[in-house]
Design a protein around this motif. Structure first.
Motif, PDB file in Angstrom:
ATOM      1  N   ILE A 152      -1.525   9.242  -6.992  1.00 24.26           N
ATOM      2  CA  ILE A 152      -2.365   8.098  -7.393  1.00 24.26           C
ATOM      3  C   ILE A 152      -3.104   7.673  -5.990  1.00 24.26           C
ATOM      4  O   ILE A 152      -2.396   7.409  -4.982  1.00 24.26           O
ATOM      5  N   GLN A 153      -4.457   7.855  -5.850  1.00 23.03           N
ATOM      6  CA  GLN A 153      -5.186   7.143  -4.818  1.00 23.03           C
ATOM      7  C   GLN A 153      -6.280   6.321  -5.146  1.00 23.03           C
ATOM      8  O   GLN A 153      -6.676   6.668  -6.073  1.00 23.03           O
ATOM      9  N   ALA A 154      -6.242   5.151  -4.429  1.00 24.33           N
ATOM     10  CA  ALA A 154      -7.072   3.997  -4.738  1.00 24.33           C
ATOM     11  C   ALA A 154      -7.475   3.454  -3.593  1.00 24.33           C
ATOM     12  O   ALA A 154      -6.582   3.208  -2.297  1.00 24.33           O
ATOM     13  N   CYS A 155      -8.860   3.327  -3.368  1.00 25.26           N
ATOM     14  CA  CYS A 155      -9.458   2.627  -2.071  1.00 25.26           C
ATOM     15  C   CYS A 155     -10.553   1.898  -2.587  1.00 25.26           C
ATOM     16  O   CYS A 155     -11.418   2.395  -3.166  1.00 25.26           O
ATOM     17  N   LYS A 156     -10.664   0.899  -1.925  1.00 27.86           N
ATOM     18  CA  LYS A 156     -11.918  -0.092  -2.103  1.00 27.86           C
ATOM     19  C   LYS A 156     -12.460  -0.465  -0.761  1.00 27.86           C
ATOM     20  O   LYS A 156     -11.699  -0.429   0.265  1.00 27.86           O
ATOM     21  N   GLU A 157     -13.813  -0.871  -0.760  1.00 37.02           N
ATOM     22  CA  GLU A 157     -14.442  -1.478   0.413  1.00 37.02           C
ATOM     23  C   GLU A 157     -13.392  -2.683   0.876  1.00 37.02           C
ATOM     24  O   GLU A 157     -13.096  -3.578   0.416  1.00 37.02           O
ATOM     25  N   SER A 185      -6.106  -2.632   0.264  1.00 28.49           N
ATOM     26  CA  SER A 185      -7.467  -2.046   0.297  1.00 28.49           C
ATOM     27  C   SER A 185      -7.265  -0.653  -0.125  1.00 28.49           C
ATOM     28  O   SER A 185      -8.207  -0.070  -0.287  1.00 28.49           O
ATOM     29  N   MET A 186      -5.921   0.005   0.033  1.00 30.38           N
ATOM     30  CA  MET A 186      -5.855   1.389  -0.582  1.00 30.38           C
ATOM     31  C   MET A 186      -4.131   1.629  -0.870  1.00 30.38           C
ATOM     32  O   MET A 186      -3.614   0.727  -0.744  1.00 30.38           O
ATOM     33  N   ILE A 187      -4.287   2.434  -1.777  1.00 32.62           N
ATOM     34  CA  ILE A 187      -3.059   2.931  -2.288  1.00 32.62           C
ATOM     35  C   ILE A 187      -2.841   4.484  -2.177  1.00 32.62           C
ATOM     36  O   ILE A 187      -4.083   5.014  -2.698  1.00 32.62           O
ATOM     37  N   ASP A 188      -1.758   5.168  -1.714  1.00 34.04           N
ATOM     38  CA  ASP A 188      -1.541   6.434  -1.743  1.00 34.04           C
ATOM     39  C   ASP A 188      -0.171   6.551  -2.271  1.00 34.04           C
ATOM     40  O   ASP A 188       0.775   6.482  -1.388  1.00 34.04           O
ATOM     41  N   LYS A 189      -0.051   6.910  -3.495  1.00 34.34           N
ATOM     42  CA  LYS A 189       1.358   7.062  -3.982  1.00 34.34           C
ATOM     43  C   LYS A 189       1.572   8.385  -4.631  1.00 34.34           C
ATOM     44  O   LYS A 189       0.777   8.985  -5.553  1.00 34.34           O
ATOM     45  N   LYS A 190       2.646   8.959  -4.521  1.00 32.57           N
ATOM     46  CA  LYS A 190       3.087  10.243  -5.287  1.00 32.57           C
ATOM     47  C   LYS A 190       4.355   9.772  -5.906  1.00 32.57           C
ATOM     48  O   LYS A 190       5.298   9.358  -5.684  1.00 32.57           O
ATOM     49  N   ILE A 191       4.486  10.234  -7.351  1.00 37.98           N
ATOM     50  CA  ILE A 191       5.569   9.821  -8.116  1.00 37.98           C
ATOM     51  C   ILE A 191       5.973  11.330  -8.757  1.00 37.98           C
ATOM     52  O   ILE A 191       5.284  12.068  -9.391  1.00 37.98           O
ATOM     53  N   GLU A 198       0.656  -1.150  -0.028  1.00 34.53           N
ATOM     54  CA  GLU A 198       0.038  -0.112   0.007  1.00 34.53           C
ATOM     55  C   GLU A 198       0.871   1.290  -0.073  1.00 34.53           C
ATOM     56  O   GLU A 198       0.578   2.213  -0.601  1.00 34.53           O
ATOM     57  N   PHE A 199       2.108   1.138   0.717  1.00 35.87           N
ATOM     58  CA  PHE A 199       2.779   2.618   0.997  1.00 35.87           C
ATOM     59  C   PHE A 199       3.889   2.681   0.145  1.00 35.87           C
ATOM     60  O   PHE A 199       4.673   3.822  -0.026  1.00 35.87           O
ATOM     61  N   PHE A 209      -8.403  -3.395  -7.970  1.00 35.81           N
ATOM     62  CA  PHE A 209      -9.270  -2.303  -7.711  1.00 35.81           C
ATOM     63  C   PHE A 209     -10.237  -2.078  -9.108  1.00 35.81           C
ATOM     64  O   PHE A 209      -9.907  -2.592 -10.109  1.00 35.81           O
ATOM     65  N   GLN A 210     -11.437  -1.436  -8.709  1.00 33.64           N
ATOM     66  CA  GLN A 210     -12.057  -1.009  -9.777  1.00 33.64           C
ATOM     67  C   GLN A 210     -11.735   0.409 -10.442  1.00 33.64           C
ATOM     68  O   GLN A 210     -11.074   1.263  -9.686  1.00 33.64           O
ATOM     69  N   LYS A 211     -12.018   0.577 -11.544  1.00 28.69           N
ATOM     70  CA  LYS A 211     -11.773   1.992 -12.275  1.00 28.69           C
ATOM     71  C   LYS A 211     -12.308   3.172 -11.467  1.00 28.69           C
ATOM     72  O   LYS A 211     -11.478   4.112 -11.240  1.00 28.69           O
ATOM     73  N   ASP A 212     -13.570   3.070 -10.645  1.00 23.16           N
ATOM     74  CA  ASP A 212     -14.308   4.107 -10.006  1.00 23.16           C
ATOM     75  C   ASP A 212     -13.385   4.194  -8.648  1.00 23.16           C
ATOM     76  O   ASP A 212     -13.493   5.138  -8.004  1.00 23.16           O
ATOM     77  N   ASP A 213     -12.800   3.132  -8.343  1.00 19.59           N
ATOM     78  CA  ASP A 213     -11.808   3.367  -6.924  1.00 19.59           C
ATOM     79  C   ASP A 213     -10.665   4.146  -6.850  1.00 19.59           C
ATOM     80  O   ASP A 213     -10.078   4.601  -6.072  1.00 19.59           O
ATOM     81  N   ILE A 214     -10.188   4.465  -8.323  1.00 17.17           N
ATOM     82  CA  ILE A 214      -8.917   5.344  -8.668  1.00 17.17           C
ATOM     83  C   ILE A 214      -8.926   6.821  -8.787  1.00 17.17           C
ATOM     84  O   ILE A 214      -9.846   7.017  -9.632  1.00 17.17           O
TER      85      ILE A 214
END
Length: 131
Positions: free
Chosen positions: A64-69, A86-92, A24-25, A48-53
């Motif tokens: 990039i932020q992605a979160c799913k239930e 269940s989540m991703i929070d990445k800065k590139i 995740e991190f 992840f689903q497209k709507d989660d991103i």
């Protein structure tokens, strides 16, 4: 044997939690390809689903932020190992220079767990011919 099985199960859960936290991190893996007129990024974020991103670009920082239930507690009691994030929070930091207002992403596509982003690159100079 019940104690050993219980301890093994708890150890596997802890290993799974640490693996998921790492993904995740620290990850997801990113490939970048720089061509004359564009920078293409390929980012692996399966599950992840497209709507989660959510994506945002500020100068040369791509977020990039992605979160799913999360799975409900009712289904969770039989889980032995849970490594999927269940989540991703990445800065590139992109290897190109973009001024504020020039952050024009031409396309972003999510297909089979791979996010593909294309950022146009404008030349800020002049070609010099050699005689």
């Amino acid at each position: 044997m019940g104690l050993v099985n219980s301890m093994a199960k708890e150890m596997m859960k802890e290993i799974g939690n640490k693996s998921r936290e790492f993904y995740e991190f620290v990850l997801p893996p990113v490939d970048m390809h720089l061509e004359d007129d564009r920078l293409t990024l390929l980012i692996d974020i399966p599950g992840f689903q497209k709507d989660d991103i959510k994506l945002s670009l500020n100068r040369n920082i791509l977020s990039i932020q992605a979160c799913k239930e999360k799975v409900s507690d009712e289904k969770k009691h039989n889980v032995i190992c849970n490594q999927r994030p269940s989540m991703i929070d990445k800065k590139i930091r992109l290897p190109i220079r973009l001024k504020e207002g020039e952050e024009d992403v031409t396309s972003a596509k999510y297909e089979q767990g791979v996010l593909t982003i294309v950022v146009p690159v404008q030349k800020h100079g002049k070609d010099i011919t050699i005689e």
